[in-house]
Enzyme design. Structure first.
Site, short mmCIF file in Angstrom:
data_model
loop_
_atom_site.label_atom_id
_atom_site.label_comp_id
_atom_site.label_asym_id
_atom_site.label_seq_id
_atom_site.Cartn_x
_atom_site.Cartn_y
_atom_site.Cartn_z
N GLY A 281 -20.20 18.70 12.24
CA GLY A 281 -19.40 19.59 13.06
C GLY A 281 -18.03 19.79 12.44
O GLY A 281 -17.77 19.33 11.33
N HIS B 38 -14.46 21.75 -5.83
CA HIS B 38 -14.69 20.29 -5.81
C HIS B 38 -16.18 19.99 -5.85
O HIS B 38 -16.64 19.17 -6.67
CB HIS B 38 -14.05 19.71 -4.54
CG HIS B 38 -14.41 18.26 -4.29
ND1 HIS B 38 -13.55 17.22 -4.60
CD2 HIS B 38 -15.52 17.69 -3.76
CE1 HIS B 38 -14.12 16.07 -4.29
NE2 HIS B 38 -15.33 16.33 -3.78
N HIS C 213 -16.27 10.99 -7.42
CA HIS C 213 -14.91 11.11 -6.91
C HIS C 213 -13.94 10.35 -7.80
O HIS C 213 -14.21 9.25 -8.24
CB HIS C 213 -14.84 10.60 -5.49
CG HIS C 213 -15.44 11.55 -4.51
ND1 HIS C 213 -16.03 11.16 -3.34
CD2 HIS C 213 -15.55 12.89 -4.56
CE1 HIS C 213 -16.47 12.23 -2.68
NE2 HIS C 213 -16.20 13.30 -3.41
N ASP D 176 12.25 17.76 -10.68
CA ASP D 176 12.69 19.15 -10.56
C ASP D 176 13.86 19.27 -9.60
O ASP D 176 14.76 20.06 -9.80
CB ASP D 176 11.55 20.02 -10.02
CG ASP D 176 10.31 19.97 -10.90
OD1 ASP D 176 10.47 19.70 -12.11
OD2 ASP D 176 9.19 20.13 -10.41
N ASP E 142 19.36 18.19 -13.78
CA ASP E 142 18.02 18.56 -13.30
C ASP E 142 17.96 18.47 -11.78
O ASP E 142 17.33 19.28 -11.13
CB ASP E 142 16.96 17.61 -13.89
CG ASP E 142 16.85 17.71 -15.40
OD1 ASP E 142 17.14 18.81 -15.94
OD2 ASP E 142 16.49 16.72 -16.04
#
Lengths: 367, 81
Positions: free
Chosen positions: A77, A119, A129, A188, A328
């Site tokens: 489900g 996948h 996996h 970043d 940065d």
């Protein structure tokens, strides 16, 4: 990456696939496109080819199934188990089954069909996996914008170990999942967020809560599906309980933990000249209400109360912050400012106006 | 009396853990946690799952472990066939 036990693989490179039925939740053309794109994820990095057949037996039969569908693995489900697939082989081998009761979509709502099928096709080709949280073959679902999807290096290494490299002149490479104690780890952007520190790297965010020793690694899209990967600058305005996030010439506002409506907006609203194309790093000084934006070798100062840039800027970073090079990422904590340049981190005391310490970029991760 | 919510949760969580380990970590469905000598098979399998997901290996269904078990996922087991 992990091979399926027994190392099953297809003996041919030219494979066929067939779509046995369609979910009514998506347009037929979108289902076809999602499957075509999912197959190209694997054919782009190996000699494998996939040809669509309409009516005969194919190597990979793709179908949407409901609860018990007579393969000893009934679906459960909505949510829970989304799909499964069978290892290479005759008959049911290679087949992909998708749980018809899932909310299949072509975007970030519900479950993105492209991501799930890509996948499952990894299983159809002989992979099991992977425990790399950034790998496509990681067992749990996580959304990535299909337009930005790049097959991670872990999956490329795995499938090429089975079928060899692609015939392309230039071998494709993929993103590598950041390891918190990797001495070469750079960032970043970095910001505080309600007492935590968020480190941005590619499509990932590393989340450090002061009371927990371990660092949590998540996809940015897990919390903020509308945000792009590759955030370039970020800062918290503690007084307003907001975090501003920058990429190229746009910025978003997080209010609490949610992206505020109406964003992204152009950075020029903040007073930058049109010559500025992106922001490298930013932090906001809670005591003075001044926000510092670092761009190349200069910085701007913004007054959060007046909501405008201060006059007399930009100035040279080196003249006011010392020899810290290009910035940065930067954030302020407990009154000190931490500048990140590559794998080096400088601790700056804004009162004494000088650098008082130098550490590794990963010093916050209890390595 | 109505079951205290916490006790009810615990029961529900234990069912979730058992199902998860049976589906994806080869926990035998007929395991007898209290009869066999040595470590409880469920705890052993739980450790295997925690190790796979890079969680703290406690052998106990702590919050982080339950959070992972509730995530939507692929129906293929993580270990074995």
């Amino acid at each position: 990456y992990v091979f399926t036990p027994g190392n099953p693989k297809w003996k041919r490179n030219n494979l066929t696939y067939r779509i046995l039925n369609y979910t009514p939740k998506m347009r037929r053309a979108d289902v076809n496109e999602a499957i075509r794109k999912a197959l190209s994820v694997w054919s782009n990095v190996t000699p494998l080819t996939f040809r669509k057949v309409e009516d005969k037996e194919a190597d990979i039969m793709i179908s949407f199934a409901y609860r018990d569908h007579h393969d000893n693995s009934p679906f459960d489900g909505p949510n829970g188990q989304l799909a499964h697939a069978f290892q290479p082989g005759e008959g049911i081998g290679g087949d992909v089954h998708l749980d018809e009761e899932e909310a299949w979509t072509k975007d970030g709502r519900g479950y993105n069909l492209f991501i799930v099928i890509a996948h499952e096709l990894g299983h159809s080709l002989g992979l099991s996996h992977s425990n790399d949280p950034g790998a496509l073959m990681y067992p749990t679902y996580s959304y990535t914008d299909p337009k930005e999807f790049l097959l991670p290096q872990d999956d490329i290494d795995g499938i090429q170990a089975i079928y060899g490299q692609s015939n392309a002149a230039v071998q494709p490479t993929g993103p590598i999942t950041p390891q918190t104690c990797d001495p070469n780890l750079t960032f970043d952007a970095i910001t505080t967020l309600r007492g935590e520190i968020i480190f941005f790297k590619g499509r990932y965010m590393l989340r450090k809560h002061p009371a927990r020793t371990e660092t949590e690694l998540n996809f940015i899209s897990l919390f903020w599906p509308k945000l792009p990967s590759g955030i370039q600058a970020a800062y918290e305005n503690v007084e307003r309980d907001e975090v501003l996030l920058f990429k190229e010439d746009k910025y978003w506002v997080l209010r609490g933990y949610d992206i505020a409506p109406g964003y992204p907006k152009p950075i020029y609203r903040l007073g930058f000249p049109k010559t500025v194309k992106r922001v490298n790093a930013a932090y906001s000084d809670e005591t003075t209400g001044k926000t510092y934006f670092f761009i190349a070798d200069r910085y701007w100062r913004y007054d959060e109360n007046k909501k405008s840039m201060d006059h007399g800027y930009p100035r040279k970073i080196v003249s006011d912050f010392g020899k810290i090079g290009r910035v940065d990422a930067v954030f302020q904590k407990d009154g000190y400012v931490y500048f990140f340049h590559g794998t080096t981190q400088f601790q700056f005391d804004p009162r004494a106006k000088r650098i008082i310490g130098q550490m590794k970029s990963i010093s916050w991760f209890n390595c | 009396f109505p079951v205290a919510p916490e006790a009810e949760d615990e029961g529900k969580n234990l069912q979730l853990v058992e199902n998860y380990l049976q589906n994806f970590y080869n926990l035998q469905r007929d395991h007898q946690p209290h009869l066999k000598k040595g470590e409880n098979p469920l705890a052993a399998k739980l450790k295997e799952m925690q190790e796979f997901f890079g969680l703290q290996v406690t052998g106990k269904p702590d919050l982080d472990t339950l959070e992972i078990m509730k995530k939507p996922r692929c129906g293929i087991p993580d270990i074995g066939q």
